[in-house]
Design a protein around this motif. Sequence first.
Motif, mmCIF file in Angstrom:
data_model
loop_
_atom_site.group_PDB
_atom_site.id
_atom_site.type_symbol
_atom_site.label_atom_id
_atom_site.label_comp_id
_atom_site.label_asym_id
_atom_site.label_seq_id
_atom_site.Cartn_x
_atom_site.Cartn_y
_atom_site.Cartn_z
ATOM 1 N N SER A 73 0.847 -1.193 0.000
ATOM 2 C CA SER A 73 0.000 0.000 0.000
ATOM 3 C C SER A 73 0.879 1.238 0.000
ATOM 4 O O SER A 73 1.658 1.436 0.934
ATOM 5 N N PRO A 74 0.763 2.079 -1.047
ATOM 6 C CA PRO A 74 0.005 1.895 -2.281
ATOM 7 C C PRO A 74 0.482 0.656 -3.044
ATOM 8 O O PRO A 74 1.554 0.136 -2.792
ATOM 9 N N ALA A 75 -0.352 0.247 -4.000
ATOM 10 C CA ALA A 75 -0.075 -0.991 -4.730
ATOM 11 C C ALA A 75 1.137 -0.833 -5.642
ATOM 12 O O ALA A 75 1.560 0.285 -5.982
ATOM 13 N N MET A 76 1.691 -1.975 -6.043
ATOM 14 C CA MET A 76 2.813 -1.978 -6.982
ATOM 15 C C MET A 76 2.419 -1.276 -8.272
ATOM 16 O O MET A 76 1.284 -1.392 -8.741
ATOM 17 N N ILE B 276 7.201 -2.299 -10.155
ATOM 18 C CA ILE B 276 8.076 -1.755 -9.117
ATOM 19 C C ILE B 276 7.206 -1.060 -8.069
ATOM 20 O O ILE B 276 6.205 -0.418 -8.399
ATOM 21 N N ARG B 277 7.569 -1.236 -6.806
ATOM 22 C CA ARG B 277 6.763 -0.687 -5.722
ATOM 23 C C ARG B 277 7.049 0.805 -5.541
ATOM 24 O O ARG B 277 8.174 1.267 -5.783
ATOM 25 N N PRO B 278 6.042 1.567 -5.073
ATOM 26 C CA PRO B 278 6.240 3.013 -4.865
ATOM 27 C C PRO B 278 7.413 3.335 -3.949
ATOM 28 O O PRO B 278 8.094 4.346 -4.147
ATOM 29 N N GLU B 279 7.669 2.485 -2.955
ATOM 30 C CA GLU B 279 8.767 2.756 -2.023
ATOM 31 C C GLU B 279 10.141 2.505 -2.634
ATOM 32 O O GLU B 279 11.170 2.831 -2.016
ATOM 33 N N VAL C 54 2.901 5.909 -9.030
ATOM 34 C CA VAL C 54 3.060 6.639 -7.778
ATOM 35 C C VAL C 54 4.385 6.258 -7.117
ATOM 36 O O VAL C 54 4.838 5.117 -7.226
ATOM 37 N N ALA C 55 4.992 7.246 -6.444
ATOM 38 C CA ALA C 55 6.219 7.032 -5.687
ATOM 39 C C ALA C 55 6.007 7.477 -4.248
ATOM 40 O O ALA C 55 5.222 8.397 -3.986
ATOM 41 N N VAL D 224 14.322 8.187 -9.445
ATOM 42 C CA VAL D 224 15.268 7.073 -9.484
ATOM 43 C C VAL D 224 14.561 5.778 -9.097
ATOM 44 O O VAL D 224 13.941 5.703 -8.026
ATOM 45 N N PHE D 225 14.637 4.795 -9.985
ATOM 46 C CA PHE D 225 14.111 3.464 -9.694
ATOM 47 C C PHE D 225 15.230 2.633 -9.060
ATOM 48 O O PHE D 225 16.352 2.603 -9.573
ATOM 49 N N ASN D 226 14.885 1.944 -7.957
ATOM 50 C CA ASN D 226 15.821 1.004 -7.345
ATOM 51 C C ASN D 226 15.681 -0.335 -8.060
ATOM 52 O O ASN D 226 14.750 -1.098 -7.797
ATOM 53 N N MET D 227 16.624 -0.626 -8.948
ATOM 54 C CA MET D 227 16.530 -1.835 -9.764
ATOM 55 C C MET D 227 17.038 -3.089 -9.045
ATOM 56 O O MET D 227 17.187 -4.142 -9.658
ATOM 57 N N ASP D 228 17.288 -2.956 -7.750
ATOM 58 C CA ASP D 228 17.530 -4.154 -6.945
ATOM 59 C C ASP D 228 16.215 -4.821 -6.575
ATOM 60 O O ASP D 228 16.189 -6.007 -6.220
#
Length: 370
Positions: A236-239, A284-287, A330-331, A348-352
């Motif tokens: 939450s929020p959803a992926m 990818i998740r918002p977090e 959403v981020a 920035v996307f965390n690609m891990d």
Amino acid sequence: MASVNFDHVWKRFGDFTALNDLNIEIEDKEFLVLVGPSGCGKTTALRCLAGLEEVSDGRIMIAGNVVNDVPPKDRDIAMVFQSYALYPHMTVYDNMAFGLKLRKTPKEEIKRRVEEAAEILGIEALLKRKPRELSGGQRQRVAVGRAIVREPKVFLFDEPLSNLDAKLRVQTRAQISKLHQRLQTTFIYVTHDQTEAMTMATRIAVMNKGILQQLDTPQVLYDSPANLFVAGFIGSPAMNFFSAKVRKNGNDLMVDTGAFSIKIPENKAVTYMSLVDKEVIFGIRPEDIHNPMFVPPNVSAAEVPAKIDFTELMGNEIYVYLVSGEHNYVARVDPRSRYTLGEETKLVFNMDNFQIFDPSKDRENPLAVR
């Protein structure tokens, strides 16, 4: 031992299948949460276990014994409903004691059990009151206390917190978790609220359309969802999901969404080689989407162009709603971030931490490609 086993359980209402070949093994003293949207079959599963519904096919076992033909009163379970179902003309004490009186339990034993349950729940001072004199949270604790005095093998909870306000839900779910630790009994809990499931469960069974989608610990469900449904339901929020293609660019493997193309880290690339030039869903998740100024250390960072659609300040974080090409997402970013509506920026996307799903293999209950 209070283990519970759903063994190829089906439940049909005419032409409608509410439970579709349900298989779940619940261990003694486990806290299992059944979660899913309305109509997914979770409450039907609980009612079948309680004996309030007859199964169409399959077996339900409690402590190793098949209970399909055992009356509800003889299954040694106690159920807490969404509605408190308290007798308005009785005191709290009498509400909690009523089931024991029907079983002709000795008065001293009833007194001991009721007072002990009241102490556990912190409602000793309420025993002489009637339900109309109680708050919603107090009534819910009385309903739980009525189940505790039964000293059953298995506790069943059917969305017990849905009638409470947000603050009280948080407090009460903590109390139920502590209760499970104290009683060391099997708990099976139904909810549509994935936050309740994540915070309370030993394991979670995610259901949709009567089918078990995934059964695992909260962290595994979060990190490695089995399919698109689980990925979108847990969190939450959803992926965020993006229609994309996996492409080769020299020695690099890329995810191309049309609006942006980002590199898959080398340590993960081999997993997705079979998907080159295929249509996929990138998740990818918002977090895991960050303001470039506040990126955590040692992550595989990939910059993505975006436009700020609107923001929600949450105090400890900001929800930033973004547009990249035709993609809306959403981020959850650092509260020190400052954005203007309509601003062109980069995230920035965390690609891990990402998922790639193959739509051709993602049906009702397949594993995601990873």
